[in-house]
Every structure is written in C-alpha cells, then in structure tokens.
Scaffold this motif. Structure first.
Motif, PDB file in Angstrom:
ATOM      1  N   ASP A  92       0.844  -1.208   0.000  1.00 16.32           N
ATOM      2  CA  ASP A  92       0.000   0.000   0.000  1.00 16.32           C
ATOM      3  C   ASP A  92       0.878   1.256   0.000  1.00 16.32           C
ATOM      4  N   PHE A  93       1.927   1.246   0.792  1.00 17.91           N
ATOM      5  CA  PHE A  93       2.841   2.379   0.839  1.00 17.91           C
ATOM      6  C   PHE A  93       3.479   2.619  -0.525  1.00 17.91           C
ATOM      7  N   PHE A  94       3.999   1.576  -1.150  1.00 21.92           N
ATOM      8  CA  PHE A  94       4.685   1.714  -2.430  1.00 21.92           C
ATOM      9  C   PHE A  94       3.747   2.085  -3.569  1.00 21.92           C
ATOM     10  N   PHE A  95       2.497   1.703  -3.471  1.00 18.25           N
ATOM     11  CA  PHE A  95       1.547   2.006  -4.545  1.00 18.25           C
ATOM     12  C   PHE A  95       0.695   3.231  -4.249  1.00 18.25           C
ATOM     13  N   GLY A  96       1.073   3.994  -3.222  1.00 10.72           N
ATOM     14  CA  GLY A  96       0.395   5.241  -2.934  1.00 10.72           C
ATOM     15  C   GLY A  96      -0.956   5.090  -2.271  1.00 10.72           C
TER      16      GLY A  96
END
Length: 154
Positions: A92-96
């Motif tokens: 979730d963090f890496f995909f915004g």
C-alpha cells in the motif's frame, strides 16, 4: 502548560521551516543526469516478501519503540502471523495507497542535550515512529544504498 505547548510548537516550527518559494528555473539543467530510467524503476518497483522480511530482520532490536509499542523482536517472533499483514501495508505504501493513522502516527520526544535544559534549543527532538514506518524506510534505504555509489563522488 498551554503556554509551554504553544512556545514549543512555535520554536520547532521556526527551526524546521524552509522557504521553498524560490523558483529553481533552468538551474537543474546543468546537473548531469546520472540516475537512469532503470534506476528509477528499481526504486519504485513492488517489493517482494523476501525484501520486506530482510528489512524487518535487519532492523535493530534495541531501537526505541514507537507509539505502537512494537519493535523488531515482536515482529521477528510473530513473523509467521504478521508477514502477510505487513507485506500488504508495504505494498500500500509503495503504490500510494492510504495508510491508517495506526501506521503513520509519530510521537515527538524532546531529549535534553545538556544536564539542566533552560530553553528549547537545549533539546534534541526525535520522532518515535511505528515499526511499520521503519520497515518502509529501511526498504527505501536499502534500494538507495545500491544507487548512492553511482551518484556520490569519492
């Protein structure tokens, strides 16, 4: 107590405030482009479960716990239970994606620099973030570590 709170907020806002209103313009054109498209892709590519596990297990067991109260020992001990949940949070963090306050909140702690602090300048602010936030940072730091020798001269 409210007066102390107001003064501390004002002091640290001024200390960490940056004036970013100056336009950069064409000045960046003189900086050579060393980071390739492939380098950029490697920085933002989806993390693997192995990469997340490596980040978790490489973080210090002695670091201060954040507002969530957990450290590496907890995550390492219960990795078999937590792995999928943490991996989803990292994705979730890496995909915004939006991250909950349970993951993103940070506690600001003032550590005295001197034996008898008298002003806010006598304190060093540190932030105690959640362990999940440390994992995000560690993955990014590991990826940047491979790139840094290419962009920083001896």
């Amino acid at each position: 107590m409210d007066k102390i709170k107001q003064e501390s907020v004002l002091f640290f806002q001024k200390l960490f405030d940056v004036d970013c209103t100056q336009p950069i313009g064409d000045s960046l054109d003189f900086i050579p482009r060393i980071v390739t498209e492939e380098d950029n892709a490697n920085l933002v590519t989806a993390p693997t479960m192995e990469e997340v596990k490596k980040a978790v297990f490489s973080l210090s067991s002695d670091s201060a716990v954040g507002v969530d109260g957990f450290n590496r020992v907890f995550y390492k001990t219960y990795w078999h239970i937590l792995a999928d949940y943490l991996f989803k949070a990292v994705e979730d963090f890496f995909f915004g994606g939006s991250l909950t306050k349970a993951i993103t909140r940070t506690l600001l702690c003032l550590i005295p620099k001197v034996k008898y602090p008298a002003t806010f300048m006598d304190f060093r602010p540190i932030s105690l973030c959640t362990f999940a936030s440390k994992v995000f940072s560690k993955i990014l730091a590991n990826r940047m570590g491979e790139l840094l020798p290419k962009i920083i001269s001896h």
